[in-house]
Design an enzyme around this catalytic site. Structure first.
Site, PDB file in Angstrom:
ATOM      1  N   ARG A 189      50.591  34.910  18.379  1.00 43.42           N
ATOM      2  CA  ARG A 189      51.575  33.902  18.754  1.00 43.42           C
ATOM      3  C   ARG A 189      52.828  34.160  19.435  1.00 43.42           C
ATOM      4  NH1 ARG A 189      51.194  30.598  13.149  1.00 43.42           N
ATOM      5  NH2 ARG A 189      50.597  32.908  12.646  1.00 43.42           N
ATOM      6  N   ASP A 196      55.091  35.789   7.224  1.00 47.05           N
ATOM      7  CA  ASP A 196      56.483  35.529   7.066  1.00 47.05           C
ATOM      8  C   ASP A 196      56.770  34.037   6.280  1.00 47.05           C
ATOM      9  OD1 ASP A 196      55.507  34.159   9.358  1.00 47.05           O
ATOM     10  OD2 ASP A 196      57.244  34.656  10.438  1.00 47.05           O
ATOM     11  N   ARG A 245      44.733  47.382 -10.247  1.00 49.03           N
ATOM     12  CA  ARG A 245      44.621  48.626 -10.676  1.00 49.03           C
ATOM     13  C   ARG A 245      46.075  49.386 -11.085  1.00 49.03           C
ATOM     14  NH1 ARG A 245      38.814  50.932  -8.371  1.00 49.03           N
ATOM     15  NH2 ARG A 245      37.515  49.264  -9.431  1.00 49.03           N
ATOM     16  N   THR A 291      48.798  40.277   7.903  1.00 48.78           N
ATOM     17  CA  THR A 291      48.521  39.687   8.909  1.00 48.78           C
ATOM     18  C   THR A 291      48.179  40.360  10.030  1.00 48.78           C
ATOM     19  OG1 THR A 291      49.620  38.317  10.814  1.00 48.78           O
ATOM     20  CG2 THR A 291      50.943  39.587   9.492  1.00 48.78           C
ATOM     21  N   GLY A 297      47.255  33.153   6.796  1.00 48.06           N
ATOM     22  CA  GLY A 297      45.909  33.665   7.441  1.00 48.06           C
ATOM     23  C   GLY A 297      45.518  34.772   6.921  1.00 48.06           C
ATOM     24  N   ASP A 351      53.503  41.111  13.287  1.00 54.70           N
ATOM     25  CA  ASP A 351      54.846  40.578  13.622  1.00 54.70           C
ATOM     26  C   ASP A 351      55.967  40.325  12.547  1.00 54.70           C
ATOM     27  OD1 ASP A 351      53.560  38.508  12.130  1.00 54.70           O
ATOM     28  OD2 ASP A 351      53.682  36.988  13.408  1.00 54.70           O
ATOM     29  N   ASP A 403      48.592  40.176  13.064  1.00 57.29           N
ATOM     30  CA  ASP A 403      49.426  40.145  14.339  1.00 57.29           C
ATOM     31  C   ASP A 403      50.533  40.969  14.490  1.00 57.29           C
ATOM     32  OD1 ASP A 403      48.231  37.825  15.007  1.00 57.29           O
ATOM     33  OD2 ASP A 403      50.156  36.231  14.669  1.00 57.29           O
ATOM     34  N   ARG A 435      47.532  27.639   3.275  1.00 55.94           N
ATOM     35  CA  ARG A 435      48.672  27.339   4.034  1.00 55.94           C
ATOM     36  C   ARG A 435      49.099  26.129   3.028  1.00 55.94           C
ATOM     37  NH1 ARG A 435      46.854  28.910   9.181  1.00 55.94           N
ATOM     38  NH2 ARG A 435      47.752  30.942   9.467  1.00 55.94           N
TER      39      ARG A 435
HETATM   40  O1  F6P Z   1      48.686  34.801  11.760  1.00 60.33           O
HETATM   41  C1  F6P Z   1      47.759  35.256  12.469  1.00 60.33           C
HETATM   42  C2  F6P Z   1      47.040  34.371  13.418  1.00 60.33           C
HETATM   43  O2  F6P Z   1      45.739  34.867  13.740  1.00 60.33           O
HETATM   44  C3  F6P Z   1      47.619  34.071  14.748  1.00 60.33           C
HETATM   45  O3  F6P Z   1      47.676  35.026  15.748  1.00 60.33           O
HETATM   46  C4  F6P Z   1      47.034  32.688  15.197  1.00 60.33           C
HETATM   47  O4  F6P Z   1      47.649  31.951  15.940  1.00 60.33           O
HETATM   48  C5  F6P Z   1      46.868  31.938  13.771  1.00 60.33           C
HETATM   49  O5  F6P Z   1      46.712  32.990  12.651  1.00 60.33           O
HETATM   50  C6  F6P Z   1      45.642  30.914  13.776  1.00 60.33           C
HETATM   51  O6  F6P Z   1      45.537  30.871  12.345  1.00 60.33           O
HETATM   52  P1  F6P Z   1      44.679  29.615  11.779  1.00 60.33           P
HETATM   53  O7  F6P Z   1      43.701  29.159  12.490  1.00 60.33           O
HETATM   54  O8  F6P Z   1      44.141  30.098  10.398  1.00 60.33           O
HETATM   55  O9  F6P Z   1      45.666  28.291  11.811  1.00 60.33           O
END
Ligand code: F6P
Length: 328
Positions: free
Chosen positions: A176, A107, A29, A130, A15, A134, A132, A76
């Site tokens: 999440r 991760d 740079r 990210t 993401g 996390d 999040d 991804r």
């Molecule tokens: O990892 C960040 C995040 O924003 C999560 O909180 C969310 O669940 C997910 O990405 C949604 O990602 P996508 O719509 O790209 O699958």
């Protein structure tokens, strides 16, 4: 002996998050500063498998420090999860003469990098990107600070309409697995309740708290809900439940969604990205590999990928108490 690094690849994966462009700029740079060639890899591991590379120099990254998203695009990759996919990716890197790469991502991206490193002994460093927050091994991931500011601004606006109509709003924010965003924006925007994945507040306590708010003279309320909250109900189910049990409330729902991932990075994220990019490149040049760079006590430090991936990023429990006290 570690091999001499002459060409470094950089990519964004998973993401997107604000600050990824600033990190690309920093890696490019830092390479230019150390007289190392730098290649951008488009669309994360997808682009690596296809050999979708572009040579970059210090000027290729002008005017992007303030831009959200990622100029290198992100993806991804399912194929990179297979051995065949990784073999193809390795062949493409060798063909292009790339000796090492820096991956900006979460991760999942680091797990891929770690496996790739084990299989091909290929030098790699990670930068946590990210919203999040996390990831273990850094107090801040890239984009997290920007997302907090974006969300607080939006909830302030929701509060205007909530208070004009005496309404209760459930606002769903991203997160999440962890409640960092919910907890911080909840306090920052003055929410009455915050529902997070780490704590099961329970529906009864939620109702009790909303009743208390009403009795104490509050005419409108905001409840911030992390998408992975422990009660396990969607914001729409929560709305129905509260409307059934508290007919005095008019309830509305706002799912903030992907707007949280966009926008110009905050100054904090720009500085963090600049520091992390330099560290990642210099680690590779020093012969280090298989680490994620991170911020710890305002120092840029490194954490082995396996720890970053397996470790848990913990919420600050003090914030839960502060939130309770603030919502009296
Ligand atoms: O990892 C960040 C995040 O924003 C999560 O909180 C969310 O669940 C997910 O990405 C949604 O990602 P996508 O719509 O790209 O699958």
């Amino acid at each position: 002996m570690a091999k001499t690094i002459k060409k470094i690849g950089v990519m964004t994966s998973g993401g997107d998050s604000p600050g990824m462009n600033a990190a690309i700029r920093s890696v490019v740079r830092a390479c230019a500063y150390h007289n190392i060639e730098c290649y951008g890899i488009y669309r994360g591991y997808e682009g690596m498998i296809e050999g979708d590379f572009i040579k970059m120099n210090a000027r290729s990254v002008k005017g992007i420090i303030n831009k959200g998203g990622t100029i290198l695009k992100s993806a991804r990759s399912k194929e990179f999860r297979t051995k065949e996919g990784r073999v193809k990716a390795h062949e493409q890197l060798i063909k292009a003469g790339i000796d090492a790469f820096v991956v900006v991502g979460g991760d999942g991206s680091f797990t891929g990098a770690m496996i790739f490193n084990q299989e091909f002994n290929f030098p790699v460093m990670g930068i946590p990107g990210t919203i999040d927050n996390d990831i273990f091994g850094t107090t801040h991931t890239l984009g997290y600070d920007t997302a907090l500011n974006t969300v607080v601004e939006v909830i302030d606006k929701i509060r205007d309409t909530a208070s004009s109509h005496n309404r209760l709003f459930f606002v769903e924010v991203m997160g999440r697995d962890v409640g960092h965003i919910a907890l911080n924006v909840g306090i920052g925007a003055g929410a009455e309740e915050i529902l997070i994945p780490e704590e099961d507040l329970g529906l009864d306590r939620l109702l009790e708290s909303l009743r208390r708010s009403k009795q104490s003279g509050k005419s409108s309320s905001i409840v911030v809900v992390a998408e992975g909250d422990k009660i396990g109900k969607s914001v729409f189910e929560l709305k129905d439940y509260v409307e059934e049990n508290m007919t005095e409330y008019e309830v509305r729902v706002s799912v903030l969604g992907h707007l949280q991932r966009g926008g110009a990075p905050s100054c904090f994220d720009r500085v963090l990205a600049s520091r992390m990019g330099v560290k990642a490149v210099e680690c590779l040049l020093d012969g280090q590999s298989n680490y994620m760079v991170g911020l710890k006590n305002d120092v840029i430090d490194i954490t082995p990928f396996d720890q970053a991936v397996k470790g848990k990023s913990k919420i600050n429990m003090e914030l839960l108490r502060v939130s309770d006290i603030m919502s009296i």
